[in-house]
Design an enzyme around this catalytic site. Structure first.
Site, PDB file in Angstrom:
ATOM      1  N   GLY A  38     -13.228  40.731  29.133  1.00  0.00           N
ATOM      2  CA  GLY A  38     -13.022  41.927  28.328  1.00  0.00           C
ATOM      3  C   GLY A  38     -11.583  42.355  28.406  1.00  0.00           C
ATOM      4  O   GLY A  38     -10.711  41.594  28.831  1.00  0.00           O
ATOM      5  N   THR A  39     -11.312  43.590  27.997  1.00  0.00           N
ATOM      6  CA  THR A  39      -9.928  44.053  27.956  1.00  0.00           C
ATOM      7  C   THR A  39      -9.323  44.182  29.340  1.00  0.00           C
ATOM      8  O   THR A  39      -8.115  44.095  29.498  1.00  0.00           O
ATOM      9  CB  THR A  39      -9.842  45.413  27.234  1.00  0.00           C
ATOM     10  OG1 THR A  39     -10.707  46.341  27.883  1.00  0.00           O
ATOM     11  CG2 THR A  39     -10.254  45.280  25.780  1.00  0.00           C
ATOM     12  N   GLY A  57     -10.239  42.250  32.066  1.00  0.00           N
ATOM     13  CA  GLY A  57     -10.232  41.021  32.833  1.00  0.00           C
ATOM     14  C   GLY A  57     -11.502  40.229  32.628  1.00  0.00           C
ATOM     15  O   GLY A  57     -12.055  40.208  31.536  1.00  0.00           O
ATOM     16  N   GLN A  58     -11.968  39.577  33.695  1.00  0.00           N
ATOM     17  CA  GLN A  58     -13.121  38.696  33.600  1.00  0.00           C
ATOM     18  C   GLN A  58     -14.185  39.063  34.621  1.00  0.00           C
ATOM     19  O   GLN A  58     -13.911  39.768  35.583  1.00  0.00           O
ATOM     20  CB  GLN A  58     -12.688  37.243  33.819  1.00  0.00           C
ATOM     21  CG  GLN A  58     -11.866  36.703  32.671  1.00  0.00           C
ATOM     22  CD  GLN A  58     -10.679  35.918  33.177  1.00  0.00           C
ATOM     23  OE1 GLN A  58      -9.823  36.460  33.858  1.00  0.00           O
ATOM     24  NE2 GLN A  58     -10.616  34.650  32.839  1.00  0.00           N
ATOM     25  N   ASP A 103     -17.588  56.070  27.018  1.00  0.00           N
ATOM     26  CA  ASP A 103     -17.745  54.753  26.392  1.00  0.00           C
ATOM     27  C   ASP A 103     -19.217  54.339  26.371  1.00  0.00           C
ATOM     28  O   ASP A 103     -19.555  53.198  26.670  1.00  0.00           O
ATOM     29  CB  ASP A 103     -16.902  53.721  27.144  1.00  0.00           C
ATOM     30  CG  ASP A 103     -16.592  52.488  26.301  1.00  0.00           C
ATOM     31  OD1 ASP A 103     -16.695  52.580  25.056  1.00  0.00           O
ATOM     32  OD2 ASP A 103     -16.251  51.442  26.880  1.00  0.00           O
ATOM     33  N   GLY A 106     -18.079  36.375  31.502  1.00  0.00           N
ATOM     34  CA  GLY A 106     -17.505  37.001  30.321  1.00  0.00           C
ATOM     35  C   GLY A 106     -16.121  37.529  30.586  1.00  0.00           C
ATOM     36  O   GLY A 106     -15.627  37.498  31.716  1.00  0.00           O
TER      37      GLY A 106
END
Length: 419
Positions: free
Chosen positions: A129-130, A132-133, A243, A127
């Site tokens: 995200g903001t 990286g991977q 978060d 996957g």
């Protein structure tokens, strides 16, 4: 607060959301850019399969690629300038240097192995995200399958802070069974790699797989794990997560439930968070959206208690509680103006569960319980001792349901950095 003033405040927050989204897209594009114009790290990780197919089991990780049904963006709020910028940059660099002294080793199953990035065999992307991977990888020396989070060292102060915070928390939390474990790190001139234990999937994806509610008995065990993880972070390390949401709650076939993703966690000063940077708008507590005293926009761990409450309502009902919202502006407005969500009475939830969620979603943060109080709640006490076979339930769900589809997945022929 007057309606016009509230609208202006929420409009400013929404504008910051859009700015953050542009930055997030820029970071992802940077990671996925495979054009020859951009210099590459000299990493040579052979792929497990040259056929171009993605590993079917690589679904979850500390990052979470599947977008939720409604876009839930990271909300960047104005930060209080209590630390000189230059000193903060120096501190970031010093902490990174300290962590670099510990790189080059993986500790798995109590054994410490000297390792380098080329000792990992890439099994495919899990996957992005903001930050990286995340890659599914095999440690050649032992055969262990692990998750490796890759983050670019862009030189951007805020991104470096996220990398450091995530590293700092996971490295220190090795003694907490409810926090995803870190096996080690590798740092190059261009990237930071964090080797993590491989979990099965996140609660967000489980909800999507089931296309409906998660049973109360599973949520009971999940609540115990997450409250204890948050309490540990606060008491042991003086950290607030900031978060808490279903996509940051991981489960696996052994029945383990763990909290992950500490990139936007914050340090507590006198039990309060002094910065207002980052957070997910959909799960944000009212006092973070509209501080009672704008001149002192402090908040404490009860903001995470609210986020937990929203997450539990969503997972227990199978629906995000603030429905029919097309923008984050609408969600933020509903959080401030409407009564808090409750567990519906017609779905057969226990009185203890309904009471617990109601406590978490107390709108006045001063009356909302902290972790020590939550741990005394009868709902927590019940599921601390009740035997629930989470492992069998998890394996059954994974076997009988399909993985949520992800868009824009790269084949193994196009995995950046690992050629």
């Amino acid at each position: 607060m007057a309606a016009s003033s509230l609208e202006q405040k929420l409009s400013r927050l929404e504008a910051k959301l859009k700015q953050e989204n542009r930055e997030a897209r820029r970071r992802i594009d940077l990671n996925l850019d495979i054009s020859p114009q951009r210099p590459r790290p000299t990493l040579q990780l052979p792929l497990a399969n040259d056929g171009g197919s993605r590993s079917p089991s690589s679904e979850s990780s500390p990052q979470h690629p599947t977008p939720p049904s409604r876009p839930r963006h990271m909300l960047g709020l104005p930060s209080t300038l209590f630390t000189p910028r230059s000193m903060e940059s120096i501190e970031i660099d010093q902490k990174l240097q300290e962590i670099m002294k510990q790189t080059g080793y993986l500790t798995i199953g109590g054994q410490r192995y000297q390792a380098e990035i080329n000792d990992l065999e890439n099994l495919g992307e899990m996957g992005s995200g903001t930050c990286g991977q995340v890659w599914k990888m095999r440690f050649r020396k032992t055969g262990h399958i692990i998750a490796v989070k890759q983050m670019r060292r862009s030189g951007n102060k805020e991104e470096n802070k996220r990398i450091l915070m995530d590293l700092d928390v996971v490295l220190k939390s090795h003694d907490c069974p409810y926090i995803v474990q870190c096996f080690g790190t590798f740092i190059t001139n261009t990237d930071v790699f964090i080797a993590m234990e491989l979990m099965g999937t996140c609660a967000e994806k489980l909800k999507k797989r089931m296309q409906g509610p998660i049973p109360e008995r599973i949520l009971g065990k999940m609540t115990v794990a997450i409250v204890k993880a948050l309490y540990y972070l606060k008491e042991k390390h003086g950290v607030i997560h900031r978060d808490v949401k279903p996509s940051n709650i991981l489960l696996d076939e052994r029945g383990q439930i763990k909290l992950c993703d500490f990139g936007i966690s914050g340090r507590l000063v006198d039990s309060k968070a002094k910065t207002r940077s980052a957070g997910c708008a959909a799960y944000m507590a009212p006092e973070r959206i509209d501080p009672p005293d704008p001149t002192k926009p402090d908040y404490d761990i009860r903001a995470d208690v609210w986020s937990l409450g929203i997450s539990l309502v969503e997972l227990a009902t199978g629906q995000f509680p603030y429905k029919n919202c097309k923008t984050d502006f609408e969600v933020l407005t509903k959080v401030l103006q409407e009564e808090p969500p409750l567990l519906p009475g017609h779905m057969g939830f226990s009185g203890d569960f309904q009471s617990f969620v109601k406590d978490c979603l107390t709108k006045d943060h001063r009356k909302r319980p902290k972790y020590n109080k939550l741990l005394e709640h009868s709902f927590i006490k019940h599921y601390e001792t009740l035997e629930v076979d989470v492992a069998s339930w998890f394996k059954d769900v994974m076997a009988k349901t399909e993985s949520p589809r992800t868009s824009g997945v790269l084949s193994q022929h196009h995995l950046p950095f690992f050629r």
